[in-house]
Design a protein around this motif. Structure first.
Motif, short mmCIF file in Angstrom:
data_model
loop_
_atom_site.label_atom_id
_atom_site.label_comp_id
_atom_site.label_asym_id
_atom_site.label_seq_id
_atom_site.Cartn_x
_atom_site.Cartn_y
_atom_site.Cartn_z
N ARG A 277 0.84 -1.20 0.00
CA ARG A 277 0.00 0.00 0.00
C ARG A 277 0.87 1.26 0.00
O ARG A 277 0.58 2.22 -0.73
N GLU A 278 1.93 1.26 0.78
CA GLU A 278 2.82 2.43 0.84
C GLU A 278 3.52 2.63 -0.50
O GLU A 278 3.66 3.76 -0.98
N TRP A 279 3.99 1.53 -1.11
CA TRP A 279 4.70 1.61 -2.39
C TRP A 279 3.79 2.15 -3.50
O TRP A 279 4.12 3.12 -4.18
N ILE A 280 2.65 1.50 -3.68
CA ILE A 280 1.75 1.89 -4.76
C ILE A 280 1.16 3.26 -4.50
O ILE A 280 1.05 4.10 -5.41
N GLY A 281 0.80 3.54 -3.25
CA GLY A 281 0.26 4.85 -2.91
C GLY A 281 1.27 5.97 -3.12
O GLY A 281 0.91 7.07 -3.56
N GLY A 282 2.53 5.69 -2.85
CA GLY A 282 3.57 6.69 -3.08
C GLY A 282 3.73 7.03 -4.54
O GLY A 282 3.88 8.20 -4.91
N ILE A 283 3.68 6.00 -5.40
CA ILE A 283 3.79 6.24 -6.84
C ILE A 283 2.56 7.00 -7.34
O ILE A 283 2.66 7.88 -8.20
N GLY B 157 -7.20 1.99 -13.93
CA GLY B 157 -6.59 0.91 -14.69
C GLY B 157 -5.17 0.63 -14.24
O GLY B 157 -4.75 -0.53 -14.12
N TRP B 158 -4.40 1.70 -14.02
CA TRP B 158 -3.03 1.54 -13.52
C TRP B 158 -3.03 0.89 -12.14
O TRP B 158 -2.25 -0.03 -11.87
N LEU B 159 -3.90 1.37 -11.25
CA LEU B 159 -3.95 0.86 -9.90
C LEU B 159 -4.33 -0.61 -9.87
O LEU B 159 -3.72 -1.41 -9.15
N GLN C 266 -1.37 -2.69 -10.81
CA GLN C 266 -0.36 -2.74 -9.76
C GLN C 266 -0.78 -3.66 -8.61
O GLN C 266 0.05 -4.42 -8.07
N VAL C 267 -2.05 -3.63 -8.24
CA VAL C 267 -2.53 -4.51 -7.17
C VAL C 267 -2.49 -5.96 -7.61
O VAL C 267 -2.10 -6.85 -6.84
#
Length: 224
Positions: free
Chosen positions: A45-51, A154-156, A159-160
């Motif tokens: 969550r921290e990684w994807i949320g940061g991007i 779509g990107w999110l 990534q998930v």
């Protein structure tokens, strides 16, 4: 107000089943997992949320919106300029290749769907996913903010899905992660809408480092 047909076209554009190969790219997440930077749902969550906050909001979405406006006014020079700008913001060869390959793949699909102006981007060296996506959004009558929300979704989702496979996460944990991060999308898109040209730009050092290290990863599932 989004018409039913425009909404259906948006769902088509952001579907994981769209044949442009997005499922084969992890955008550095595979290396981040390999190096132990992302090892559980909280770290994912921290990684994807940061991007999302430093990359998508400050680079991808505002440039997507400018590409949309350029297609609307039939300004091919501006389309080229913003496509080149987006490519220049990609910090590794893998990220540039991903954008070019998915952009050309979407252009190829749009040609087969009879979308005007897609033909020129089939082999264009500055093709990006945002270039072809914004073209489709304009031609299909999807309003810009809705198109931007769909693009980030779509990107999110991709990534998930990568995190579910790589960390790994269970399916329920993946859906919880998707729910939590999706709640940020409307506000992040609204932030992107307010950015002036001089304010565009952002860098996620961890993403750039992971992506560059992924180029030499011995065993991998994803192309980036």
């Amino acid at each position: 107000m989004v018409t039913d047909l425009a909404l259906l076209r948006l769902l088509q554009l952001v579907s994981p089943g769209l044949p442009i190969g997005m499922y084969s790219y992890s955008q550095g997440l595979e290396r981040a997992v390999e190096d132990g930077w992302v090892s559980n749902a909280d770290a994912a969550r921290e990684w994807i949320g940061g991007i999302l906050q430093t990359g998508m909001t400050r680079v991808d979405v505002p440039i997507l919106l400018r590409l949309y406006a350029a297609w609307q006014r039939e300004d091919r020079a501006a389309v080229n300029e913003w496509s080149q700008t987006l490519t220049a913001c990609r910090e590794t060869a893998e990220l540039r290749a991903e954008d070019r390959q998915t952009g050309q793949a979407l252009a190829r699909l749009l040609v087969n769907l009879a979308v005007p102006d897609a033909q020129a981007w089939l082999r264009h060296p500055e093709a990006t996913l945002a270039t072809a996506y914004s073209l489709a959004a304009v031609r299909w009558g999807i309003e810009p903010r809705t198109a931007a929300v769909g693009y980030v979704w779509g990107w999110l989702e991709n990534q998930v899905l990568c995190a579910v496979k790589l960390v790994p996460l269970g399916q329920v944990a993946g859906q919880q992660l998707l729910q939590a991060l999706a709640a940020q999308i409307p506000a992040q898109v609204d932030r992107a809408l307010l950015l002036a040209d001089a304010e565009l730009g952002g860098s996620a050092f961890g993403l750039a480092l992971a992506s560059s290290r992924h180029e030499n990863q011995y065993s991998r599932l994803f192309r980036s």
